[in-house]
Design an enzyme around this catalytic site. Structure first.
Site: not given
Ligand code: FES
Length: 147
Positions: A33, A59, A103
């Site tokens: 991500c 995010c 996350c």
């Molecule tokens: Fe990867 Fe939140 S989308 S840490």
């Protein structure tokens, strides 16, 4: 989709930012991500985390999980903080959507990376302020103490 706790920690993050006199700093990232989390610890001579801060480029769930992780380890001993799991962070936030669980993993890894760095500094293994875990820096870009 998100619990009130998550929204609260996302909109009013606790312990955000770098702290003065940090003696344990860890940085982790998730290659998929692209999110990056940095954790700063100020550990006193008794091994208690007196102060903690974080910087997260990612995010909303990454911000909320790092904020909650700092709350969970502040005032704790290094040994207790090492036991922090991503599930404990998720539980404290009263849940996260499954696609956002990674996350919370990042938050756990950031705490561990900062503690590793604290130990390394204690043992004189490094004076590098970046823990290098997935940070993308090349080995030679870091300052290592020569021993
Ligand atoms: Fe990867 Fe939140 S989308 S840490």
């Amino acid at each position: 989709m998100y619990t009130e706790k998550v929204m609260d920690h996302f909109t009013h993050p606790r312990n955000m930012g770098e702290i003065e006199g940090a003696n344990g700093v860890g940085m982790v990232g998730n290659a998929k991500c692209g999110d990056i989390m940095q954790m700063f610890l100020k550990v006193n001579d008794d091994g208690i985390i007196e102060d903690v801060g974080f910087k997260t480029f990612g995010c909303g769930a990454a911000v909320a999980t790092s904020s909650m992780a700092t709350e969970l380890i502040k005032g704790k001993s290094i040994d207790e903080a090492l036991k922090l799991t991503n599930s404990a962070v998720v539980e404290a936030l009263e849940g996260l959507p499954p696609q956002k669980l990674h996350c919370s993993v990042l938050a756990e890894q950031a705490v561990k990376a900062a503690i590793d760095n604290y130990h390394d500094r204690l043992e004189g293994k490094t004076d590098c302020e970046c823990n290098c875990v997935n940070c993308g820096h090349e080995e030679e870009e870091h300052t290592e103490t020569e021993e």
